[in-house]
Design a protein around this motif. Structure first.
Motif, PDB file in Angstrom:
ATOM      1  N   ARG A  88       0.834  -1.204   0.000  1.00 60.56           N
ATOM      2  CA  ARG A  88       0.000   0.000   0.000  1.00 60.56           C
ATOM      3  C   ARG A  88       0.873   1.260   0.000  1.00 60.56           C
ATOM      4  NH1 ARG A  88      -2.703  -3.966  -0.182  1.00 60.56           N
ATOM      5  NH2 ARG A  88      -2.090  -3.540  -2.320  1.00 60.56           N
ATOM      6  N   LEU A  89       2.002   1.193   0.702  1.00 58.33           N
ATOM      7  CA  LEU A  89       2.923   2.330   0.724  1.00 58.33           C
ATOM      8  C   LEU A  89       3.442   2.618  -0.676  1.00 58.33           C
ATOM      9  CD1 LEU A  89       4.785   4.407   2.162  1.00 58.33           C
ATOM     10  CD2 LEU A  89       6.408   2.530   2.546  1.00 58.33           C
ATOM     11  N   MET A  90       3.830   1.574  -1.403  1.00 59.60           N
ATOM     12  CA  MET A  90       4.324   1.764  -2.768  1.00 59.60           C
ATOM     13  C   MET A  90       3.223   2.294  -3.677  1.00 59.60           C
ATOM     14  SD  MET A  90       6.918  -1.448  -3.463  1.00 59.60           S
ATOM     15  CE  MET A  90       6.444  -2.669  -2.234  1.00 59.60           C
ATOM     16  N   GLU A  91       2.017   1.784  -3.503  1.00 63.80           N
ATOM     17  CA  GLU A  91       0.899   2.255  -4.325  1.00 63.80           C
ATOM     18  C   GLU A  91       0.635   3.745  -4.096  1.00 63.80           C
ATOM     19  OE1 GLU A  91      -2.160  -1.421  -5.195  1.00 63.80           O
ATOM     20  OE2 GLU A  91      -2.321  -0.411  -3.245  1.00 63.80           O
ATOM     21  N   ASP A  92       0.528   4.140  -2.838  1.00 63.63           N
ATOM     22  CA  ASP A  92       0.181   5.525  -2.512  1.00 63.63           C
ATOM     23  C   ASP A  92       1.294   6.502  -2.891  1.00 63.63           C
ATOM     24  OD1 ASP A  92      -2.162   4.533  -1.489  1.00 63.63           O
ATOM     25  OD2 ASP A  92      -1.493   4.563   0.600  1.00 63.63           O
ATOM     26  N   SER A  93       2.542   6.096  -2.695  1.00 60.62           N
ATOM     27  CA  SER A  93       3.667   7.006  -2.920  1.00 60.62           C
ATOM     28  C   SER A  93       4.081   7.096  -4.383  1.00 60.62           C
ATOM     29  CB  SER A  93       4.875   6.579  -2.075  1.00 60.62           C
ATOM     30  OG  SER A  93       4.547   6.559  -0.701  1.00 60.62           O
ATOM     31  N   LEU A  94       3.948   5.991  -5.111  1.00 61.95           N
ATOM     32  CA  LEU A  94       4.433   5.949  -6.490  1.00 61.95           C
ATOM     33  C   LEU A  94       3.318   6.026  -7.522  1.00 61.95           C
ATOM     34  CD1 LEU A  94       7.195   3.193  -6.075  1.00 61.95           C
ATOM     35  CD2 LEU A  94       7.455   5.684  -6.016  1.00 61.95           C
ATOM     36  N   GLY A  95       2.070   6.012  -7.072  1.00 60.67           N
ATOM     37  CA  GLY A  95       0.966   6.124  -8.009  1.00 60.67           C
ATOM     38  C   GLY A  95       0.786   4.913  -8.897  1.00 60.67           C
ATOM     39  N   VAL A  96       0.978   3.710  -8.333  1.00 58.07           N
ATOM     40  CA  VAL A  96       0.810   2.472  -9.094  1.00 58.07           C
ATOM     41  C   VAL A  96      -0.294   1.637  -8.463  1.00 58.07           C
ATOM     42  CG1 VAL A  96       3.234   2.434  -9.804  1.00 58.07           C
ATOM     43  CG2 VAL A  96       2.542   1.244  -7.702  1.00 58.07           C
ATOM     44  N   ARG A  97      -0.695   0.597  -9.181  1.00 56.45           N
ATOM     45  CA  ARG A  97      -1.651  -0.362  -8.647  1.00 56.45           C
ATOM     46  C   ARG A  97      -0.965  -1.721  -8.605  1.00 56.45           C
ATOM     47  NH1 ARG A  97      -7.634  -2.051 -11.079  1.00 56.45           N
ATOM     48  NH2 ARG A  97      -8.070  -3.665  -9.505  1.00 56.45           N
ATOM     49  N   ILE A  98      -1.014  -2.368  -7.436  1.00 50.95           N
ATOM     50  CA  ILE A  98      -0.346  -3.659  -7.251  1.00 50.95           C
ATOM     51  C   ILE A  98      -1.390  -4.709  -6.902  1.00 50.95           C
ATOM     52  CG2 ILE A  98       1.399  -4.935  -5.953  1.00 50.95           C
ATOM     53  CD1 ILE A  98       2.810  -2.305  -5.396  1.00 50.95           C
ATOM     54  N   ASP A  99      -1.445  -5.765  -7.701  1.00 45.81           N
ATOM     55  CA  ASP A  99      -2.388  -6.865  -7.474  1.00 45.81           C
ATOM     56  C   ASP A  99      -1.610  -8.148  -7.216  1.00 45.81           C
ATOM     57  OD1 ASP A  99      -4.710  -5.388  -7.823  1.00 45.81           O
ATOM     58  OD2 ASP A  99      -4.626  -5.595 -10.010  1.00 45.81           O
ATOM     59  N   LEU A 100      -1.944  -8.792  -6.102  1.00 51.01           N
ATOM     60  CA  LEU A 100      -1.316 -10.072  -5.776  1.00 51.01           C
ATOM     61  C   LEU A 100      -2.113 -11.199  -6.417  1.00 51.01           C
ATOM     62  CD1 LEU A 100      -0.384  -9.691  -1.990  1.00 51.01           C
ATOM     63  CD2 LEU A 100       1.157  -9.705  -3.935  1.00 51.01           C
ATOM     64  N   ARG A 101      -1.439 -11.995  -7.220  1.00 50.14           N
ATOM     65  CA  ARG A 101      -2.055 -13.171  -7.820  1.00 50.14           C
ATOM     66  C   ARG A 101      -1.351 -14.413  -7.267  1.00 50.14           C
ATOM     67  NH1 ARG A 101      -4.540 -11.304 -12.602  1.00 50.14           N
ATOM     68  NH2 ARG A 101      -5.327  -9.196 -12.100  1.00 50.14           N
ATOM     69  N   SER A 102      -1.874 -15.567  -7.603  1.00 47.60           N
ATOM     70  CA  SER A 102      -1.295 -16.808  -7.078  1.00 47.60           C
ATOM     71  C   SER A 102       0.104 -17.072  -7.638  1.00 47.60           C
ATOM     72  CB  SER A 102      -2.207 -17.994  -7.421  1.00 47.60           C
ATOM     73  OG  SER A 102      -2.393 -18.091  -8.831  1.00 47.60           O
ATOM     74  N   ASP A 103       0.364 -16.616  -8.855  1.00 47.92           N
ATOM     75  CA  ASP A 103       1.635 -16.924  -9.487  1.00 47.92           C
ATOM     76  C   ASP A 103       2.531 -15.710  -9.716  1.00 47.92           C
ATOM     77  OD1 ASP A 103      -0.123 -15.810 -11.251  1.00 47.92           O
ATOM     78  OD2 ASP A 103       0.641 -16.882 -13.000  1.00 47.92           O
ATOM     79  N   ALA A 104       1.996 -14.502  -9.523  1.00 47.69           N
ATOM     80  CA  ALA A 104       2.784 -13.299  -9.819  1.00 47.69           C
ATOM     81  C   ALA A 104       2.195 -12.084  -9.126  1.00 47.69           C
ATOM     82  CB  ALA A 104       2.844 -13.067 -11.332  1.00 47.69           C
TER      83      ALA A 104
END
Length: 344
Positions: free
Chosen positions: A23-39
Protein backbone atom coordinates in the motif's frame (compact mmCIF):
# COMPACT_ATOMS: atom_id res chain seq x y z
CA UNK A 1 2.55 0.26 -18.29
CA UNK A 2 1.84 -3.14 -16.76
CA UNK A 3 4.28 -5.88 -15.69
CA UNK A 4 4.15 -9.18 -13.81
CA UNK A 5 6.77 -9.86 -11.15
CA UNK A 6 7.56 -13.44 -10.17
CA UNK A 7 6.71 -14.51 -6.62
CA UNK A 8 9.94 -16.05 -5.36
CA UNK A 9 10.33 -18.08 -2.14
CA UNK A 10 10.38 -15.94 1.03
CA UNK A 11 9.12 -12.84 -0.79
CA UNK A 12 6.18 -12.37 1.59
CA UNK A 13 8.07 -10.20 4.14
CA UNK A 14 8.32 -7.51 1.46
CA UNK A 15 4.53 -7.23 1.41
CA UNK A 16 4.42 -6.21 5.09
CA UNK A 17 1.77 -6.77 7.74
CA UNK A 18 -1.62 -6.78 5.98
CA UNK A 19 0.23 -5.74 2.80
CA UNK A 20 1.14 -2.34 4.33
CA UNK A 21 4.35 -2.12 2.29
CA UNK A 22 2.49 -2.71 -0.97
CA UNK A 23 0.00 0.00 0.00
CA UNK A 24 2.92 2.33 0.72
CA UNK A 25 4.32 1.76 -2.77
CA UNK A 26 0.90 2.25 -4.33
CA UNK A 27 0.18 5.53 -2.51
CA UNK A 28 3.67 7.01 -2.92
CA UNK A 29 4.43 5.95 -6.49
CA UNK A 30 0.97 6.12 -8.01
CA UNK A 31 0.81 2.47 -9.09
CA UNK A 32 -1.65 -0.36 -8.65
CA UNK A 33 -0.35 -3.66 -7.25
CA UNK A 34 -2.39 -6.87 -7.47
CA UNK A 35 -1.32 -10.07 -5.78
CA UNK A 36 -2.05 -13.17 -7.82
CA UNK A 37 -1.30 -16.81 -7.08
CA UNK A 38 1.64 -16.92 -9.49
CA UNK A 39 2.78 -13.30 -9.82
CA UNK A 40 2.55 -9.72 -8.62
CA UNK A 41 0.95 -7.46 -11.23
CA UNK A 42 2.06 -3.83 -11.21
CA UNK A 43 0.37 -1.17 -13.33
CA UNK A 44 1.07 2.56 -13.58
CA UNK A 45 3.44 5.16 -15.06
CA UNK A 46 6.55 3.62 -16.62
CA UNK A 47 9.01 5.26 -14.22
CA UNK A 48 7.03 4.26 -11.13
CA UNK A 49 6.59 0.68 -12.33
CA UNK A 50 10.35 0.50 -12.93
CA UNK A 51 10.99 1.67 -9.36
CA UNK A 52 8.68 -1.04 -7.98
CA UNK A 53 10.52 -3.63 -10.09
CA UNK A 54 13.83 -2.37 -8.67
CA UNK A 55 12.52 -2.67 -5.12
CA UNK A 56 11.51 -6.28 -5.70
CA UNK A 57 14.88 -7.06 -7.32
CA UNK A 58 16.83 -5.39 -4.52
CA UNK A 59 14.84 -7.23 -1.85
CA UNK A 60 15.59 -10.57 -3.51
CA UNK A 61 19.30 -9.69 -3.79
CA UNK A 62 19.45 -8.68 -0.12
CA UNK A 63 17.68 -11.87 0.94
CA UNK A 64 20.27 -13.96 -0.93
CA UNK A 65 23.02 -12.06 0.90
CA UNK A 66 21.41 -13.01 4.22
CA UNK A 67 19.97 -9.55 4.91
CA UNK A 68 16.48 -10.01 6.34
CA UNK A 69 15.22 -6.75 7.92
CA UNK A 70 12.27 -7.12 10.28
CA UNK A 71 8.98 -5.59 9.22
CA UNK A 72 9.22 -2.25 11.04
CA UNK A 73 12.76 -1.73 9.78
CA UNK A 74 11.83 -2.74 6.22
CA UNK A 75 8.87 -0.35 6.19
CA UNK A 76 11.18 2.49 7.23
CA UNK A 77 13.66 1.59 4.50
CA UNK A 78 10.89 1.56 1.90
CA UNK A 79 9.70 4.99 3.04
CA UNK A 80 13.16 6.35 2.24
CA UNK A 81 13.22 4.61 -1.15
CA UNK A 82 9.82 5.85 -2.32
CA UNK A 83 10.54 9.40 -1.08
CA UNK A 84 13.76 9.73 -3.09
CA UNK A 85 14.00 8.50 -6.68
CA UNK A 86 17.80 8.41 -6.45
CA UNK A 87 17.75 6.00 -3.49
CA UNK A 88 17.61 2.21 -3.80
CA UNK A 89 16.76 -0.44 -1.23
CA UNK A 90 20.23 -1.96 -1.54
CA UNK A 91 21.92 1.42 -1.00
CA UNK A 92 19.83 2.08 2.12
CA UNK A 93 20.63 -1.39 3.49
CA UNK A 94 24.34 -1.00 2.77
CA UNK A 95 24.50 2.40 4.49
CA UNK A 96 22.79 0.92 7.55
CA UNK A 97 25.21 -1.99 7.59
CA UNK A 98 28.24 0.32 7.55
CA UNK A 99 26.86 2.34 10.45
CA UNK A 100 26.06 -0.75 12.48
CA UNK A 101 29.52 -2.33 12.76
CA UNK A 102 29.86 -3.82 16.25
CA UNK A 103 26.25 -2.97 17.18
CA UNK A 104 23.71 -5.68 17.92
CA UNK A 105 20.95 -4.03 15.87
CA UNK A 106 20.97 -2.19 12.54
CA UNK A 107 21.11 1.60 12.71
CA UNK A 108 18.56 2.40 10.02
CA UNK A 109 16.81 5.77 9.54
CA UNK A 110 13.08 5.30 8.99
CA UNK A 111 12.20 8.64 7.43
CA UNK A 112 13.75 11.21 5.11
CA UNK A 113 14.38 13.64 7.99
CA UNK A 114 16.04 10.88 10.01
CA UNK A 115 18.34 10.11 7.08
CA UNK A 116 19.26 13.80 6.73
CA UNK A 117 19.96 13.85 10.47
CA UNK A 118 22.25 10.82 10.33
CA UNK A 119 24.08 12.18 7.28
CA UNK A 120 24.46 15.57 9.00
CA UNK A 121 26.07 13.86 12.01
CA UNK A 122 28.50 12.08 9.70
CA UNK A 123 29.44 15.27 7.84
CA UNK A 124 29.41 18.02 10.51
CA UNK A 125 31.08 18.56 13.87
CA UNK A 126 27.96 19.96 15.55
CA UNK A 127 24.35 19.02 14.83
CA UNK A 128 21.10 20.11 16.46
CA UNK A 129 18.19 17.65 16.26
CA UNK A 130 14.92 19.39 17.18
CA UNK A 131 11.46 17.88 17.11
CA UNK A 132 8.66 16.04 18.93
CA UNK A 133 8.94 12.97 21.14
CA UNK A 134 9.56 9.61 19.53
CA UNK A 135 11.32 10.82 16.39
CA UNK A 136 14.60 9.01 17.16
CA UNK A 137 16.66 12.12 17.92
CA UNK A 138 18.46 10.67 20.93
CA UNK A 139 18.51 7.03 19.85
CA UNK A 140 20.10 7.76 16.46
CA UNK A 141 22.63 10.10 18.05
CA UNK A 142 23.68 7.43 20.58
CA UNK A 143 23.83 4.85 17.78
CA UNK A 144 26.12 7.11 15.73
CA UNK A 145 28.29 7.67 18.82
CA UNK A 146 28.62 3.92 19.37
CA UNK A 147 29.49 3.43 15.69
CA UNK A 148 32.13 6.16 15.96
CA UNK A 149 33.84 4.61 18.98
CA UNK A 150 33.66 1.14 17.41
CA UNK A 151 35.44 2.43 14.30
CA UNK A 152 37.97 4.25 16.53
CA UNK A 153 37.03 7.70 15.19
CA UNK A 154 36.76 8.83 18.83
CA UNK A 155 38.07 7.38 22.05
CA UNK A 156 35.09 8.05 24.29
CA UNK A 157 31.41 8.93 24.40
CA UNK A 158 30.07 11.64 26.71
CA UNK A 159 26.30 11.66 27.27
CA UNK A 160 24.90 14.74 29.01
CA UNK A 161 21.48 15.75 30.28
CA UNK A 162 20.28 18.73 32.33
CA UNK A 163 18.88 17.48 35.64
CA UNK A 164 15.52 19.26 35.42
CA UNK A 165 12.38 17.70 36.88
CA UNK A 166 9.52 17.27 34.42
CA UNK A 167 6.80 18.91 36.51
CA UNK A 168 7.39 16.66 39.53
CA UNK A 169 9.33 17.13 42.73
CA UNK A 170 11.52 14.10 43.29
CA UNK A 171 12.76 15.37 46.62
CA UNK A 172 15.92 14.13 48.27
CA UNK A 173 17.14 10.93 46.61
CA UNK A 174 19.21 8.54 48.75
CA UNK A 175 22.51 6.99 47.72
CA UNK A 176 25.74 8.16 46.14
CA UNK A 177 26.00 11.15 43.80
CA UNK A 178 25.83 8.86 40.76
CA UNK A 179 22.71 7.16 42.15
CA UNK A 180 21.08 10.55 42.66
CA UNK A 181 21.50 11.64 39.04
CA UNK A 182 20.92 8.26 37.36
CA UNK A 183 17.10 8.67 37.17
CA UNK A 184 17.58 11.78 35.03
CA UNK A 185 19.96 9.90 32.70
CA UNK A 186 18.04 6.64 32.36
CA UNK A 187 16.93 7.26 28.72
CA UNK A 188 20.59 7.44 27.68
CA UNK A 189 21.37 4.18 29.47
CA UNK A 190 18.36 2.57 27.79
CA UNK A 191 19.69 3.47 24.33
CA UNK A 192 23.15 2.13 25.17
CA UNK A 193 21.85 -1.21 26.44
CA UNK A 194 19.62 -1.54 23.40
CA UNK A 195 22.57 -1.10 21.03
CA UNK A 196 25.32 -3.00 22.85
CA UNK A 197 25.59 -6.11 24.99
CA UNK A 198 25.02 -5.21 28.67
CA UNK A 199 28.40 -6.62 29.70
CA UNK A 200 30.18 -4.41 27.17
CA UNK A 201 28.27 -1.30 28.25
CA UNK A 202 29.17 -1.96 31.91
CA UNK A 203 32.81 -2.47 30.98
CA UNK A 204 32.96 0.74 28.95
CA UNK A 205 31.28 2.68 31.75
CA UNK A 206 33.77 1.25 34.24
CA UNK A 207 36.74 2.27 32.05
CA UNK A 208 35.18 5.69 31.41
CA UNK A 209 35.04 5.03 27.65
CA UNK A 210 31.39 5.97 28.09
CA UNK A 211 30.58 8.76 30.52
CA UNK A 212 27.01 9.64 31.45
CA UNK A 213 26.75 12.82 33.48
CA UNK A 214 24.46 15.74 34.34
CA UNK A 215 25.16 19.01 32.55
CA UNK A 216 26.44 20.68 35.73
CA UNK A 217 29.51 18.40 35.63
CA UNK A 218 30.66 19.89 32.29
CA UNK A 219 31.77 23.30 33.53
CA UNK A 220 35.51 23.90 33.19
CA UNK A 221 36.15 20.79 31.08
CA UNK A 222 37.60 20.43 27.57
CA UNK A 223 36.42 17.30 25.80
CA UNK A 224 38.98 16.05 23.26
CA UNK A 225 38.60 13.03 20.95
CA UNK A 226 35.00 12.56 22.10
CA UNK A 227 31.50 12.13 20.73
CA UNK A 228 29.36 14.37 22.95
CA UNK A 229 25.56 14.21 23.11
CA UNK A 230 23.34 16.55 25.06
CA UNK A 231 19.78 15.29 25.41
CA UNK A 232 16.72 17.33 26.50
CA UNK A 233 18.54 20.51 25.52
CA UNK A 234 15.32 22.54 25.74
CA UNK A 235 15.75 22.41 29.52
CA UNK A 236 19.09 24.21 29.53
CA UNK A 237 19.35 27.86 30.44
CA UNK A 238 21.04 30.26 28.01
CA UNK A 239 24.18 30.26 30.17
CA UNK A 240 24.27 26.45 30.41
CA UNK A 241 23.94 26.05 26.65
CA UNK A 242 26.80 28.46 25.97
CA UNK A 243 28.91 26.64 28.55
CA UNK A 244 28.21 23.27 26.95
CA UNK A 245 28.82 24.37 23.36
CA UNK A 246 32.24 25.69 24.30
CA UNK A 247 33.38 22.36 25.82
CA UNK A 248 34.34 20.88 22.43
CA UNK A 249 38.01 20.01 22.03
CA UNK A 250 40.09 18.63 19.18
CA UNK A 251 38.66 15.76 17.11
CA UNK A 252 35.28 16.00 18.83
CA UNK A 253 31.73 15.90 17.58
CA UNK A 254 28.64 17.21 19.37
CA UNK A 255 24.96 16.42 18.89
CA UNK A 256 22.33 18.46 20.72
CA UNK A 257 18.76 17.13 20.84
CA UNK A 258 15.58 18.63 22.22
CA UNK A 259 11.88 19.32 21.88
CA UNK A 260 10.95 22.99 22.31
CA UNK A 261 7.32 22.05 22.98
CA UNK A 262 8.34 20.28 26.22
CA UNK A 263 10.27 22.92 28.17
CA UNK A 264 10.28 22.32 31.93
CA UNK A 265 12.07 25.55 32.88
CA UNK A 266 10.18 28.09 35.04
CA UNK A 267 10.45 30.61 32.18
CA UNK A 268 10.31 28.86 28.79
CA UNK A 269 11.53 31.99 27.02
CA UNK A 270 14.94 31.52 28.62
CA UNK A 271 15.53 28.09 27.05
CA UNK A 272 19.13 27.74 25.90
CA UNK A 273 18.02 25.64 22.92
CA UNK A 274 15.77 28.35 21.50
CA UNK A 275 18.49 30.94 22.08
CA UNK A 276 21.10 28.76 20.32
CA UNK A 277 18.81 28.20 17.32
CA UNK A 278 18.43 31.95 16.86
CA UNK A 279 22.09 32.84 17.44
CA UNK A 280 23.87 30.00 15.62
CA UNK A 281 21.72 29.88 12.50
CA UNK A 282 24.10 30.13 9.54
CA UNK A 283 27.29 29.46 11.51
CA UNK A 284 29.66 27.37 9.37
CA UNK A 285 30.09 23.78 10.58
CA UNK A 286 26.76 23.66 12.45
CA UNK A 287 23.70 21.90 11.04
CA UNK A 288 20.08 22.12 12.26
CA UNK A 289 17.73 19.21 11.58
CA UNK A 290 14.00 19.58 12.21
CA UNK A 291 11.78 16.56 12.84
CA UNK A 292 8.02 16.40 12.33
CA UNK A 293 5.18 14.22 13.55
CA UNK A 294 5.62 11.99 10.48
CA UNK A 295 9.07 11.01 11.80
CA UNK A 296 7.67 9.46 15.00
CA UNK A 297 8.88 5.85 15.18
CA UNK A 298 7.39 4.81 18.51
CA UNK A 299 3.93 3.30 18.84
CA UNK A 300 1.57 4.60 16.12
CA UNK A 301 -0.53 6.18 18.87
CA UNK A 302 2.36 8.53 19.73
CA UNK A 303 2.15 10.10 16.28
CA UNK A 304 -1.57 10.73 16.73
CA UNK A 305 -0.97 12.22 20.20
CA UNK A 306 1.64 14.64 18.81
CA UNK A 307 -0.75 15.63 16.02
CA UNK A 308 -3.57 16.27 18.51
CA UNK A 309 -1.42 18.57 20.66
CA UNK A 310 -0.23 20.46 17.58
CA UNK A 311 -3.84 20.95 16.48
CA UNK A 312 -4.80 22.30 19.92
CA UNK A 313 -1.93 24.81 20.00
CA UNK A 314 -3.58 27.57 17.88
CA UNK A 315 -6.62 27.55 20.19
CA UNK A 316 -4.39 27.84 23.25
CA UNK A 317 -2.48 30.77 21.70
CA UNK A 318 -5.72 32.71 21.27
CA UNK A 319 -6.49 32.64 25.01
CA UNK A 320 -5.71 35.97 26.76
CA UNK A 321 -3.00 35.97 29.39
CA UNK A 322 -3.72 37.02 32.97
CA UNK A 323 -1.78 39.98 34.32
CA UNK A 324 1.69 38.86 35.32
CA UNK A 325 1.38 35.47 33.61
CA UNK A 326 4.24 34.02 31.61
CA UNK A 327 3.61 33.51 27.91
CA UNK A 328 4.61 29.88 27.41
CA UNK A 329 4.19 29.96 23.64
CA UNK A 330 7.75 29.65 22.38
CA UNK A 331 8.85 30.07 18.76
CA UNK A 332 8.81 26.91 16.69
CA UNK A 333 11.18 26.14 13.85
CA UNK A 334 9.31 25.92 10.58
CA UNK A 335 8.87 22.41 9.17
CA UNK A 336 11.80 21.21 7.08
CA UNK A 337 13.93 24.14 8.25
CA UNK A 338 17.14 22.22 7.70
CA UNK A 339 19.83 24.76 7.03
CA UNK A 340 22.43 23.81 4.41
CA UNK A 341 26.01 23.99 5.56
CA UNK A 342 28.19 26.68 4.06
CA UNK A 343 30.98 25.43 1.75
CA UNK A 344 34.24 24.85 3.48
Amino acid sequence: MKIALEITPNLEPLFGTRDENLRLMEDSLGVRIDLRSDAVHVEGPEESVARVRRIFQDFEALRRQGVNPHNGELNGMLRLVVADAATTLRAVAEAGKQRSAGIKRTVQPRSLNQRKYVEAIEQHDMVFGVGPAGTGKTYLAVAMAVAAINSKKVSRIVLVRPAVEAGERLGFLPGTLQEKVDPYLRPLYDALYDLLEPERVDKMLEKNAIEVAPLAFMRGRTLNDAFIIMDEAQNTTIEQMKMFLTRMGNNSKAVITGDITQIDLPNPRKSGLIDAINILDGVEGIRFCQFEEGDVVRHALVQRIVRAYESAKPQQQELPLDDGAIDVNVPVIEANAIHPAKPQ
